[in-house]
Write a protein that holds these residues in place. Sequence first.
Motif, PDB file in Angstrom:
ATOM      1  N   MET A   1      13.130 -21.498   4.330  1.00  0.00           N
ATOM      2  CA  MET A   1      12.689 -21.469   5.738  1.00  0.00           C
ATOM      3  C   MET A   1      12.356 -22.895   6.194  1.00  0.00           C
ATOM      4  N   LYS A   2      12.817 -23.257   7.390  1.00  0.00           N
ATOM      5  CA  LYS A   2      12.470 -24.558   7.952  1.00  0.00           C
ATOM      6  C   LYS A   2      10.970 -24.644   8.180  1.00  0.00           C
ATOM      7  N   PRO A   3      10.430 -25.864   8.215  1.00  0.00           N
ATOM      8  CA  PRO A   3       9.019 -26.005   8.591  1.00  0.00           C
ATOM      9  C   PRO A   3       8.784 -25.403   9.980  1.00  0.00           C
ATOM     10  N   ILE A   4       7.726 -24.647  10.112  1.00  0.00           N
ATOM     11  CA  ILE A   4       7.436 -23.997  11.394  1.00  0.00           C
ATOM     12  C   ILE A   4       7.336 -25.026  12.516  1.00  0.00           C
ATOM     13  N   SER A   5       6.786 -26.198  12.212  1.00  0.00           N
ATOM     14  CA  SER A   5       6.614 -27.234  13.240  1.00  0.00           C
ATOM     15  C   SER A   5       7.948 -27.636  13.870  1.00  0.00           C
ATOM     16  N   SER A   6       9.042 -27.530  13.090  1.00  0.00           N
ATOM     17  CA  SER A   6      10.356 -27.911  13.616  1.00  0.00           C
ATOM     18  C   SER A   6      10.908 -26.871  14.581  1.00  0.00           C
ATOM     19  N   LEU A   7      10.318 -25.675  14.586  1.00  0.00           N
ATOM     20  CA  LEU A   7      10.778 -24.602  15.475  1.00  0.00           C
ATOM     21  C   LEU A   7      10.019 -24.569  16.793  1.00  0.00           C
ATOM     22  N   VAL A   8       8.926 -25.315  16.865  1.00  0.00           N
ATOM     23  CA  VAL A   8       8.131 -25.366  18.093  1.00  0.00           C
ATOM     24  C   VAL A   8       8.867 -26.199  19.142  1.00  0.00           C
ATOM     25  N   LYS A   9       8.813 -25.783  20.399  1.00  0.00           N
ATOM     26  CA  LYS A   9       9.430 -26.554  21.473  1.00  0.00           C
ATOM     27  C   LYS A   9       8.935 -27.996  21.439  1.00  0.00           C
ATOM     28  N   ASN A  10       9.822 -28.916  21.733  1.00  0.00           N
ATOM     29  CA  ASN A  10       9.488 -30.342  21.626  1.00  0.00           C
ATOM     30  C   ASN A  10       8.243 -30.715  22.434  1.00  0.00           C
ATOM     31  N   HIS A  11       8.157 -30.236  23.677  1.00  0.00           N
ATOM     32  CA  HIS A  11       7.045 -30.659  24.520  1.00  0.00           C
ATOM     33  C   HIS A  11       5.734 -29.936  24.193  1.00  0.00           C
TER      34      HIS A  11
END
Length: 375
Positions: A1-11
């Motif tokens: 699983m990718k890091p959750i932080s990488s799935l959060v919208k950029n802004h």
Amino acid sequence: MKPISSLVKNHLRNLRPCVHGGEVLDAASRSGFKREDLLDFSSSVNPLGTSVKALAAVENAFGQVAAYPDSTSGELREVIAKHYNVVKENIIVGNGSTELMYLFAEVFLSENDVVVMAAPTFGEYEGAVRKTGANIRFINLRREDQKVDVEAFIAGMTGAKMIFVCNPNNPTSLLVAEDDLKRILDVALEQDILVFLDEDFLEFVEDEQRLSMITSIDKYSNLFILRSFTKLFGLTGLRVGYGVACREIIEALMGAKIPWNVNCLAQAAAVVALNDVEHLQKTRQLIYEEKAYLQKGLDSIFGFKVFVPDANFFFIDIRKTGYTSKELTQKLLEEEGIMIRDCSSFKGLDPYYIRIAIRLHEENVRLLQALGKVL
């Protein structure tokens, strides 16, 4: 699983919760004082608390808890509309005024829009805007008097989609000059800029009815005025706020808000609280008397530069005391069980400003005695 932080919208990736006063449970855990033994001057709400009639309305509404609340807050909107001589379609009710800040930004802002606001001002405006991906243009208040530089503010509005104005401002407790506010509104109307005008603390100002822009919503179709049941009415824990604007703005917001956003107890309490004239008169008289008492006492403290307040709280420059705001706040809490607001989290301020609310006389006496001991 990718890091959750990488799935959060950029802004949204770097958003952090806004710092607020009134965090009594946290202060109790940090200080060793019991919650009931702390005196909270960090939160600028009604020192008399909630109206007895409003509390009775809450109790009477317990039987409604098993059912969904009115999703449109219809009765409350009718009561508010009658109070201001407008119609229900000019009113929206939110789960506290903060919900309406975020809703207004969500409905009208797109990524890369420009929003203008003062610095310092209430921190949740920035959070609401950042959540949409829009950009913020901060206009610093004048350093010498912490008031709006109207020429700089109007110049900064060029190309903006929206502006936020807090009147009286939080944390400075100062009104925008009446002529300056009207100039800002006129320019915004000419340039098709939406105006979010926060009047949450205006009810503590003696000339409130004349200074409020609620009577001008027909003139300014771009204007949304925020009010709250948190401050004057003391319904802080129930979370009730409302907005007043032209029908088109309210219709857009009503279509986008979440359903059942205001619970049945809050709606019942607010209907009664708005009409409890006796409680409101007692509150305003207390604030009037204790503001004068505290002004005199705070002015006498060496190292304090006290800005004469328009609202129910004081904004103070303490740099000449030798303490930072964080140091003084911590010392008062740990040694005296007294909470004040460290204003260093406000954008545009250095670490030497505090905010102090007005409370009951005996509590204000205790505050001044504690400041005398500490300083």
